[in-house]
Scaffold this active site. Structure first.
Site, PDB file in Angstrom:
ATOM      1  N   TYR A 151       0.713  -1.204   0.157  1.00 17.97           N
ATOM      2  CA  TYR A 151      -0.128  -0.060   0.019  1.00 17.97           C
ATOM      3  C   TYR A 151       1.020   1.308  -0.145  1.00 17.97           C
ATOM      4  O   TYR A 151       0.732   2.114  -0.962  1.00 17.97           O
ATOM      5  CB  TYR A 151      -0.895  -0.228   1.152  1.00 17.97           C
ATOM      6  CG  TYR A 151      -1.706   1.363   1.614  1.00 17.97           C
ATOM      7  CD1 TYR A 151      -2.408   1.791   0.389  1.00 17.97           C
ATOM      8  CD2 TYR A 151      -1.724   1.610   2.744  1.00 17.97           C
ATOM      9  CE1 TYR A 151      -3.146   3.114   0.767  1.00 17.97           C
ATOM     10  CE2 TYR A 151      -2.619   2.744   3.077  1.00 17.97           C
ATOM     11  CZ  TYR A 151      -3.221   3.667   2.014  1.00 17.97           C
ATOM     12  OH  TYR A 151      -3.892   4.458   2.229  1.00 17.97           O
ATOM     13  N   ASN A 153       7.840 -10.159  -2.270  1.00 17.87           N
ATOM     14  CA  ASN A 153       7.556 -11.356  -2.187  1.00 17.87           C
ATOM     15  C   ASN A 153       5.991 -11.551  -2.583  1.00 17.87           C
ATOM     16  O   ASN A 153       5.687 -12.665  -2.778  1.00 17.87           O
ATOM     17  CB  ASN A 153       7.851 -12.142  -1.087  1.00 17.87           C
ATOM     18  CG  ASN A 153       7.144 -11.920   0.177  1.00 17.87           C
ATOM     19  OD1 ASN A 153       6.173 -11.142   0.063  1.00 17.87           O
ATOM     20  ND2 ASN A 153       7.155 -13.010   1.366  1.00 17.87           N
ATOM     21  N   GLY A 213       1.465  -7.720  -1.001  1.00 18.02           N
ATOM     22  CA  GLY A 213       1.399  -6.981  -2.011  1.00 18.02           C
ATOM     23  C   GLY A 213       0.958  -7.330  -3.397  1.00 18.02           C
ATOM     24  O   GLY A 213       0.023  -8.398  -3.429  1.00 18.02           O
ATOM     25  N   ILE A 259      12.562 -11.317   2.200  1.00 23.26           N
ATOM     26  CA  ILE A 259      13.749 -10.706   2.845  1.00 23.26           C
ATOM     27  C   ILE A 259      14.198 -11.526   4.045  1.00 23.26           C
ATOM     28  O   ILE A 259      15.293 -11.290   4.716  1.00 23.26           O
ATOM     29  CB  ILE A 259      13.281  -9.191   3.512  1.00 23.26           C
ATOM     30  CG1 ILE A 259      12.157  -9.169   4.516  1.00 23.26           C
ATOM     31  CG2 ILE A 259      13.236  -8.310   2.417  1.00 23.26           C
ATOM     32  CD1 ILE A 259      11.889  -8.031   5.200  1.00 23.26           C
ATOM     33  N   ALA A 310       8.723  -3.164   3.466  1.00 21.88           N
ATOM     34  CA  ALA A 310       8.335  -4.754   3.508  1.00 21.88           C
ATOM     35  C   ALA A 310       8.172  -5.049   4.965  1.00 21.88           C
ATOM     36  O   ALA A 310       8.956  -5.082   5.907  1.00 21.88           O
ATOM     37  CB  ALA A 310       9.261  -5.505   2.791  1.00 21.88           C
ATOM     38  N   TYR A 340       3.825  -5.875  17.264  1.00 23.78           N
ATOM     39  CA  TYR A 340       3.854  -5.216  16.274  1.00 23.78           C
ATOM     40  C   TYR A 340       4.933  -4.495  16.393  1.00 23.78           C
ATOM     41  O   TYR A 340       6.287  -4.043  15.568  1.00 23.78           O
ATOM     42  CB  TYR A 340       2.771  -4.989  15.318  1.00 23.78           C
ATOM     43  CG  TYR A 340       2.991  -3.855  14.325  1.00 23.78           C
ATOM     44  CD1 TYR A 340       3.623  -4.198  13.355  1.00 23.78           C
ATOM     45  CD2 TYR A 340       2.451  -2.659  14.522  1.00 23.78           C
ATOM     46  CE1 TYR A 340       4.015  -3.147  12.196  1.00 23.78           C
ATOM     47  CE2 TYR A 340       2.794  -1.436  13.766  1.00 23.78           C
ATOM     48  CZ  TYR A 340       3.342  -1.886  12.352  1.00 23.78           C
ATOM     49  OH  TYR A 340       3.607  -0.738  11.563  1.00 23.78           O
ATOM     50  N   HIS A 392      -8.735  -1.886   8.645  1.00 20.00           N
ATOM     51  CA  HIS A 392      -8.586  -0.377   8.910  1.00 20.00           C
ATOM     52  C   HIS A 392     -10.003   0.116   8.738  1.00 20.00           C
ATOM     53  O   HIS A 392     -10.756  -0.166   7.806  1.00 20.00           O
ATOM     54  CB  HIS A 392      -7.610   0.391   7.983  1.00 20.00           C
ATOM     55  CG  HIS A 392      -6.194  -0.429   8.416  1.00 20.00           C
ATOM     56  ND1 HIS A 392      -5.193  -0.964   7.423  1.00 20.00           N
ATOM     57  CD2 HIS A 392      -5.685  -0.332   9.470  1.00 20.00           C
ATOM     58  CE1 HIS A 392      -4.471  -1.266   8.146  1.00 20.00           C
ATOM     59  NE2 HIS A 392      -4.406  -0.669   9.293  1.00 20.00           N
ATOM     60  N   ARG A 421      -7.724   9.781  16.192  1.00 21.09           N
ATOM     61  CA  ARG A 421      -6.536   9.435  15.415  1.00 21.09           C
ATOM     62  C   ARG A 421      -6.151  10.439  14.299  1.00 21.09           C
ATOM     63  O   ARG A 421      -6.956  11.362  14.226  1.00 21.09           O
ATOM     64  CB  ARG A 421      -6.853   7.910  14.337  1.00 21.09           C
ATOM     65  CG  ARG A 421      -7.038   6.724  15.281  1.00 21.09           C
ATOM     66  CD  ARG A 421      -5.508   6.310  16.035  1.00 21.09           C
ATOM     67  NE  ARG A 421      -5.971   5.287  16.838  1.00 21.09           N
ATOM     68  CZ  ARG A 421      -6.249   5.476  18.152  1.00 21.09           C
ATOM     69  NH1 ARG A 421      -6.465   6.433  18.681  1.00 21.09           N
ATOM     70  NH2 ARG A 421      -6.591   4.124  18.919  1.00 21.09           N
ATOM     71  N   ARG A 439     -11.451  -2.380  21.004  1.00 18.71           N
ATOM     72  CA  ARG A 439     -10.474  -3.481  20.761  1.00 18.71           C
ATOM     73  C   ARG A 439      -9.445  -3.395  21.415  1.00 18.71           C
ATOM     74  O   ARG A 439      -8.905  -2.158  21.867  1.00 18.71           O
ATOM     75  CB  ARG A 439     -10.119  -2.819  19.327  1.00 18.71           C
ATOM     76  CG  ARG A 439      -9.427  -3.884  18.422  1.00 18.71           C
ATOM     77  CD  ARG A 439      -9.162  -3.118  17.008  1.00 18.71           C
ATOM     78  NE  ARG A 439      -8.346  -2.132  16.788  1.00 18.71           N
ATOM     79  CZ  ARG A 439      -8.142  -1.418  15.373  1.00 18.71           C
ATOM     80  NH1 ARG A 439      -8.349  -2.097  14.634  1.00 18.71           N
ATOM     81  NH2 ARG A 439      -7.503  -0.375  15.768  1.00 18.71           N
TER      82      ARG A 439
HETATM   83  N1  UDP Z   1     -11.972   1.246  14.386  1.00 20.46           N
HETATM   84  C1  UDP Z   1     -13.336   1.034  14.450  1.00 20.46           C
HETATM   85  N2  UDP Z   1     -13.965   0.042  13.841  1.00 20.46           N
HETATM   86  C2  UDP Z   1     -13.383  -0.676  13.014  1.00 20.46           C
HETATM   87  C3  UDP Z   1     -11.945  -0.515  12.798  1.00 20.46           C
HETATM   88  C4  UDP Z   1     -11.325   0.360  13.178  1.00 20.46           C
HETATM   89  O1  UDP Z   1     -13.808   1.759  15.373  1.00 20.46           O
HETATM   90  O2  UDP Z   1     -14.095  -1.482  12.160  1.00 20.46           O
HETATM   91  C5  UDP Z   1     -11.388   2.190  15.059  1.00 20.46           C
HETATM   92  C6  UDP Z   1     -10.199   1.414  16.252  1.00 20.46           C
HETATM   93  O3  UDP Z   1     -10.490   1.290  17.060  1.00 20.46           O
HETATM   94  C7  UDP Z   1      -9.348   3.082  15.907  1.00 20.46           C
HETATM   95  C8  UDP Z   1      -9.533   3.598  14.610  1.00 20.46           C
HETATM   96  O4  UDP Z   1     -10.942   3.455  14.092  1.00 20.46           O
HETATM   97  O5  UDP Z   1      -9.517   3.772  17.107  1.00 20.46           O
HETATM   98  C9  UDP Z   1      -8.359   3.472  13.705  1.00 20.46           C
HETATM   99  O6  UDP Z   1      -8.248   2.104  13.464  1.00 20.46           O
HETATM  100  P1  UDP Z   1      -7.416   1.674  12.189  1.00 20.46           P
HETATM  101  O7  UDP Z   1      -7.503  -0.110  12.174  1.00 20.46           O
HETATM  102  O8  UDP Z   1      -8.041   2.000  10.931  1.00 20.46           O
HETATM  103  O9  UDP Z   1      -5.895   2.034  12.527  1.00 20.46           O
HETATM  104  P2  UDP Z   1      -5.019   1.919  13.684  1.00 20.46           P
HETATM  105  O10 UDP Z   1      -5.130   2.914  14.544  1.00 20.46           O
HETATM  106  O11 UDP Z   1      -5.269   0.665  14.587  1.00 20.46           O
HETATM  107  O12 UDP Z   1      -3.530   1.895  12.974  1.00 20.46           O
END
Ligand code: UDP
Length: 324
Positions: free
Chosen positions: A11, A32, A36, A52, A74, A141, A189, A221, A282
């Site tokens: 991406y 690889n 992608g 890699i 990567a 991660y 996402h 965010r 989450r």
């Molecule tokens: N989020 C959500 N519902 C979803 C996916 C994400 O409410 O189905 C929220 C998640 O809890 C975070 C924000 O959206 O607060 C961004 O999440 P994303 O996974 O896009 O990116 P991250 O912040 O994890 O890199």
């Protein structure tokens, strides 16, 4: 000048490749294709299908390409997956990146740009987050990324290797030309999920928690356009070409949006009634992640061009005509 781009079919990597070509660089890609997309590689750009984690093949390939700089995208990048299966994260991200850094050293490559992450900050004490905020990653991660930042720092002190680590906030959006964009399977996402609801591919989006310590209770965010990220890599490269010392930069807009605000903005842009339900939190999501991007602005001369509405509308354009 030749740039070796690992993960160039991914991406963010694919958006960087286009910007680099536009700016007159020669580009070679190592990917690889596990995550992608071959379709995202522009015609005429050589793609080496190398893992890699295979040091011997990787070192030979880096020698053959003999690049002036390496831009290393990567990696595996899903927090949840890294908790469930840390082994693949340590193998791909940590061991794989160490292989690449060693291959760079062996081939005499002295400029290295590394994709890092704001998740190194864990639950930050101070927001907006500057680079001086202590790092305390809260998932595998982020730990794999921190280990490589530390490796680069030690190599840079000891050997002829300068690096820039770029700590991305939430990469989002798509190239306005519409040929490339975000395509993950499964898709974790927020923005792609919201747009899949708008397209009728999903029934609803679940908002993960509305009891956070934010004005509307949902997580805030800092969404940064993928082409603005790509531009920052080119500026980081220029910085190293001009003799800049190894360093670390945050890449975000400095503006935060809540999950609810983002969904409202997507409703406005798509004209669709996007159904959203509240669900449990989450695990591992901090309340607020917003960048202090002052250092990237003053040292690299970076100025993000796009705001949230453009990010969503470029992503919407991509998702309506998704090519892969
Ligand atoms: N989020 C959500 N519902 C979803 C996916 C994400 O409410 O189905 C929220 C998640 O809890 C975070 C924000 O959206 O607060 C961004 O999440 P994303 O996974 O896009 O990116 P991250 O912040 O994890 O890199």
């Amino acid at each position: 000048m030749t740039i070796l781009v690992t993960g160039g079919a991914g991406y963010i990597g694919s958006h960087f490749v286009r910007q680099a070509l536009k700016n007159g660089y020669d580009v070679a890609i190592i990917d690889n294709l596990s995550r992608g997309h071959k379709e995202s590689v522009p015609e005429g750009v050589k793609l080496y299908n190398v893992n890699i984690t295979d040091f011997k093949k990787l070192a030979e390939t880096v020698k053959e390409i003999s690049p002036d700089a390496i831009v290393h995208f990567a990696a595996f990048a899903y927090v949840g997956e890294s908790v469930e299966d840390p082994e693949v994260y340590y193998v791909n991200n940590t061991a794989g990146s160490l292989n690449l850094i060693r291959a760079a050293k062996a081939a005499g490559v002295d400029k290295f740009i590394f994709s890092s992450t704001c998740s190194l900050y864990g639950n930050p004490v101070k927001v907006p987050i500057s680079e001086s905020e202590p790092v305390k990653p809260i998932n595998p991660y982020a730990r794999t990324k921190l280990m490589i930042e530390n490796t680069l720092s030690d190599f840079s002190d000891a050997y002829d290797l300068n690096y820039v680590a770029l700590r991305y906030f939430n990469a989002a959006g798509a190239d306005p030309a519409g040929m490339i964009g975000e395509s993950h399977d499964p898709e974790p996402h927020l923005i792609p999920i919201v747009l899949q609801v708008a397209l009728g591919k999903r029934e609803k989006v679940f908002i993960f928690g509305d009891d956070y310590n934010t004005p509307d209770g949902t997580c805030i965010r800092d969404y940064i356009h993928v082409n603005d990220l790509a531009d920052a890599h080119l500026l980081a490269l220029k910085y190293l070409e001009n003799g800049g010392a190894s360093d670390i930069f945050n890449l975000g807009t400095g503006n935060g949006f809540s999950v609810k605000e983002l969904i409202d903005s997507a409703r406005k842009i798509t004209g669709k009634d996007i159904i959203a339900d509240i669900a449990d939190r989450r695990p591992g999501d901090p309340d607020v992640l917003v960048a202090d991007n002052g250092k990237a602005k003053s040292v690299l001369g970076w100025e993000p061009e796009y705001g949230l509405d453009e990010i969503i509308s470029h992503a919407w354009n991509w998702h309506q005509n998704q090519k892969y």
